[in-house]
Write a protein that holds these residues in place. Structure first.
Motif, PDB file in Angstrom:
ATOM      1  N   GLY A   7       0.572  -1.249   0.066  1.00  7.97           N
ATOM      2  CA  GLY A   7       0.018   0.107  -0.043  1.00  7.97           C
ATOM      3  C   GLY A   7       0.677   1.305  -0.154  1.00  7.97           C
ATOM      4  O   GLY A   7       0.232   2.217  -0.027  1.00  7.97           O
ATOM      5  N   ASP A   8       2.199   1.155   0.037  1.00  5.04           N
ATOM      6  CA  ASP A   8       2.981   2.363   0.181  1.00  5.04           C
ATOM      7  C   ASP A   8       3.788   2.523  -1.181  1.00  5.04           C
ATOM      8  O   ASP A   8       4.554   1.732  -1.768  1.00  5.04           O
ATOM      9  CB  ASP A   8       4.020   2.252   1.118  1.00  5.04           C
ATOM     10  CG  ASP A   8       4.843   3.453   1.311  1.00  5.04           C
ATOM     11  OD1 ASP A   8       4.730   4.319   0.548  1.00  5.04           O
ATOM     12  OD2 ASP A   8       5.689   3.540   2.391  1.00  5.04           O
ATOM     13  N   SER A   9       3.078   3.332  -2.124  1.00  8.87           N
ATOM     14  CA  SER A   9       3.524   3.528  -3.732  1.00  8.87           C
ATOM     15  C   SER A   9       4.772   4.165  -3.571  1.00  8.87           C
ATOM     16  O   SER A   9       5.372   4.414  -4.723  1.00  8.87           O
ATOM     17  CB  SER A   9       2.275   3.954  -4.521  1.00  8.87           C
ATOM     18  OG  SER A   9       2.010   5.216  -3.903  1.00  8.87           O
ATOM     19  N   THR A  10       5.423   4.965  -2.480  1.00  6.06           N
ATOM     20  CA  THR A  10       6.529   5.644  -2.511  1.00  6.06           C
ATOM     21  C   THR A  10       7.670   4.970  -2.464  1.00  6.06           C
ATOM     22  O   THR A  10       8.807   5.239  -3.028  1.00  6.06           O
ATOM     23  CB  THR A  10       6.276   7.051  -1.703  1.00  6.06           C
ATOM     24  OG1 THR A  10       6.372   6.087  -0.242  1.00  6.06           O
ATOM     25  CG2 THR A  10       5.251   7.625  -1.860  1.00  6.06           C
ATOM     26  N   LEU A  11       7.488   4.034  -1.837  1.00  5.41           N
ATOM     27  CA  LEU A  11       9.029   3.142  -1.307  1.00  5.41           C
ATOM     28  C   LEU A  11       8.778   1.734  -2.086  1.00  5.41           C
ATOM     29  O   LEU A  11       9.002   0.754  -1.276  1.00  5.41           O
ATOM     30  CB  LEU A  11       9.127   2.900   0.088  1.00  5.41           C
ATOM     31  CG  LEU A  11       9.210   4.313   0.896  1.00  5.41           C
ATOM     32  CD1 LEU A  11       9.562   3.766   2.369  1.00  5.41           C
ATOM     33  CD2 LEU A  11      10.499   5.097   0.192  1.00  5.41           C
ATOM     34  N   LYS A  45      17.941   0.745  -2.232  1.00  8.94           N
ATOM     35  CA  LYS A  45      17.382   1.224  -0.993  1.00  8.94           C
ATOM     36  C   LYS A  45      16.641   2.399  -1.164  1.00  8.94           C
ATOM     37  O   LYS A  45      17.129   3.319  -1.580  1.00  8.94           O
ATOM     38  CB  LYS A  45      18.600   1.188  -0.295  1.00  8.94           C
ATOM     39  CG  LYS A  45      18.032   1.527   1.388  1.00  8.94           C
ATOM     40  CD  LYS A  45      19.308   1.718   2.312  1.00  8.94           C
ATOM     41  CE  LYS A  45      18.836   2.093   3.533  1.00  8.94           C
ATOM     42  NZ  LYS A  45      19.982   2.558   4.606  1.00  8.94           N
ATOM     43  N   CYS A  46      15.336   2.300  -0.625  1.00  2.21           N
ATOM     44  CA  CYS A  46      14.502   3.423  -0.561  1.00  2.21           C
ATOM     45  C   CYS A  46      14.397   3.761   0.807  1.00  2.21           C
ATOM     46  O   CYS A  46      13.947   3.012   1.556  1.00  2.21           O
ATOM     47  CB  CYS A  46      13.226   2.928  -1.589  1.00  2.21           C
ATOM     48  SG  CYS A  46      13.271   2.613  -3.077  1.00  2.21           S
ATOM     49  N   SER A  47      14.224   5.044   1.112  1.00  2.00           N
ATOM     50  CA  SER A  47      14.246   5.456   2.467  1.00  2.00           C
ATOM     51  C   SER A  47      13.358   6.672   2.421  1.00  2.00           C
ATOM     52  O   SER A  47      13.444   7.627   1.784  1.00  2.00           O
ATOM     53  CB  SER A  47      15.568   5.810   2.942  1.00  2.00           C
ATOM     54  OG  SER A  47      16.338   4.721   3.009  1.00  2.00           O
ATOM     55  N   THR A  48      12.665   6.950   3.531  1.00  2.00           N
ATOM     56  CA  THR A  48      11.762   8.217   4.027  1.00  2.00           C
ATOM     57  C   THR A  48      13.047   9.030   4.773  1.00  2.00           C
ATOM     58  O   THR A  48      13.791   8.659   5.475  1.00  2.00           O
ATOM     59  CB  THR A  48      10.637   8.037   4.637  1.00  2.00           C
ATOM     60  OG1 THR A  48      10.958   7.252   5.681  1.00  2.00           O
ATOM     61  CG2 THR A  48       9.641   7.329   3.976  1.00  2.00           C
ATOM     62  N   LEU A  94      11.169   6.555  10.482  1.00  2.65           N
ATOM     63  CA  LEU A  94      11.436   6.840   9.255  1.00  2.65           C
ATOM     64  C   LEU A  94      11.688   5.606   8.710  1.00  2.65           C
ATOM     65  O   LEU A  94      11.944   4.330   9.347  1.00  2.65           O
ATOM     66  CB  LEU A  94      13.087   7.215   9.080  1.00  2.65           C
ATOM     67  CG  LEU A  94      13.458   8.932   9.571  1.00  2.65           C
ATOM     68  CD1 LEU A  94      14.500   9.162   9.404  1.00  2.65           C
ATOM     69  CD2 LEU A  94      12.170   9.752   8.697  1.00  2.65           C
ATOM     70  N   LYS A  95      11.314   5.012   7.305  1.00  2.00           N
ATOM     71  CA  LYS A  95      11.220   3.724   6.733  1.00  2.00           C
ATOM     72  C   LYS A  95      12.347   3.430   5.683  1.00  2.00           C
ATOM     73  O   LYS A  95      12.480   4.435   4.882  1.00  2.00           O
ATOM     74  CB  LYS A  95       9.775   3.268   6.412  1.00  2.00           C
ATOM     75  CG  LYS A  95       9.809   2.181   5.790  1.00  2.00           C
ATOM     76  CD  LYS A  95       8.143   1.449   5.797  1.00  2.00           C
ATOM     77  CE  LYS A  95       7.670   2.225   4.724  1.00  2.00           C
ATOM     78  NZ  LYS A  95       6.234   1.715   4.433  1.00  2.00           N
ATOM     79  N   ASP A  96      13.002   2.083   5.871  1.00  2.00           N
ATOM     80  CA  ASP A  96      13.921   1.723   4.806  1.00  2.00           C
ATOM     81  C   ASP A  96      13.281   0.426   4.071  1.00  2.00           C
ATOM     82  O   ASP A  96      12.830  -0.401   4.804  1.00  2.00           O
ATOM     83  CB  ASP A  96      15.266   1.447   5.306  1.00  2.00           C
ATOM     84  CG  ASP A  96      16.095   2.571   5.921  1.00  2.00           C
ATOM     85  OD1 ASP A  96      15.696   3.772   5.524  1.00  2.00           O
ATOM     86  OD2 ASP A  96      16.655   2.410   6.889  1.00  2.00           O
TER      87      ASP A  96
END
Length: 199
Positions: free
Chosen positions: A101-105, A160-163, A145-147
Motif C-alpha cells: 500500500g506504500d507506493s512511494t517506497l 534502497k528506498c528510504s523516507t 523513518l522507513k527503509d
C-alpha cells in the motif's frame, strides 16, 4: 541484564535507566534475528533471573496488520513487555508485506543506459527487507523513518528506498563486479521542491 531460557539477552538497564525505572529491550525471532528494540517501564529485579524459565521471541502472524505496539509482531513468552513501551527500531525479513500500500517506497528500475543491479524475481527469504527507525525529536508522537531494501539474484542490495526527515524519499542504486565489490553508487536525495543526485 536479564536473559531468557535460550540464553538471549532480552532486557538491559544502565544507571540512568534504573533511576527512571526503564529497561532497554531487544526482541528476536525464532531464528535469532533482531526484530524489535526499544525501552519500557518494568518492575523487575535482575538478580533473581526473572525470565530465565521461558523463551521470549516475536513472530509475524500469517496475516499481520503491521500496526500496534510491536508494528505487526506478536510477542511470545511474556504476557506484556511492561508499561509505556517506546519502540526504537523494527526490522522485517523475508518479504515486503510491511510495505503493502506504500507506493512511494517501491522498486524503481534504473535506466537501461545505467549498469545498476536489477531486482531478482526470486523471493527475499532470509534477507532483511525493511526497517523502521524512530525519530528522536523530543515529541511524544511516534514518527518513524522507513527503509526498504531490494536484492539481486545473488542476495546483494541493489536498491534502497528510504523516507527522510523532510517527508521525502531517498533512493540509492548500487552496482557490483563479479567478486561482489561495489563499483558504482548513485543516491537521489529528496528535498522539498527538488531532488539532488550524487554518484
Amino acid at each position: 541484564m536479564a536473559y531468557d531460557k535460550g540464553g538471549r539477552c532480552v532486557f538491559t538497564q544502565d544507571a540512568v535507566q534504573r533511576e527512571q525505572g526503564r529497561w532497554a529491550f531487544r526482541l528476536v525471532d525464532i531464528l535469532g534475528r533482531e526484530c524489535v528494540t526499544g525501552t519500557v517501564v518494568r518492575d523487575m529485579g535482575f538478580q533473581s533471573d526473572p525470565i530465565a524459565s521461558t523463551n521470549i521471541y516475536v513472530s509475524l502472524p500469517s496475516s499481520p496488520a503491521y500496526s500496534g505496539t510491536l508494528k505487526g509482531y506478536a510477542l511470545s513468552g511474556l504476557s506484556s513487555l511492561g508499561n509505556d513501551p517506546r519502540i526504537l527500531t523494527v526490522s522485517y525479513y523475508d518479504g515486503y508485506g510491511f510495505n503493502a500500500g506504500d507506493s512511494t517506497l517501491t522498486y524503481s528500475a534504473p535506466s537501461s543506459s545505467e549498469s545498476y543491479g536489477r531486482q531478482s524475481l526470486l523471493t527475499a527469504t532470509g534477507l532483511l527487507t525493511g526497517r523502521l527507525v524512530r525519530v528522536l525529536d523530543g515529541n511524544a508522537s511516534e514518527a518513524f523513518l522507513k527503509d526498504v531494501m531490494f536484492y539481486d539474484d545473488k542476495g546483494r542490495v541493489i536498491q534502497k528506498c528510504s523516507t527522510n526527515i523532510f517527508g521525502k524519499v531517498d533512493r540509492e542504486y548500487l552496482a557490483y563486479d563479479f567478486a561482489g565489490n561495489v563499483t558504482k553508487r548513485k543516491v537521489v536525495h529528496g528535498k522539498p521542491g527538488t531532488t539532488s543526485t550524487f554518484t
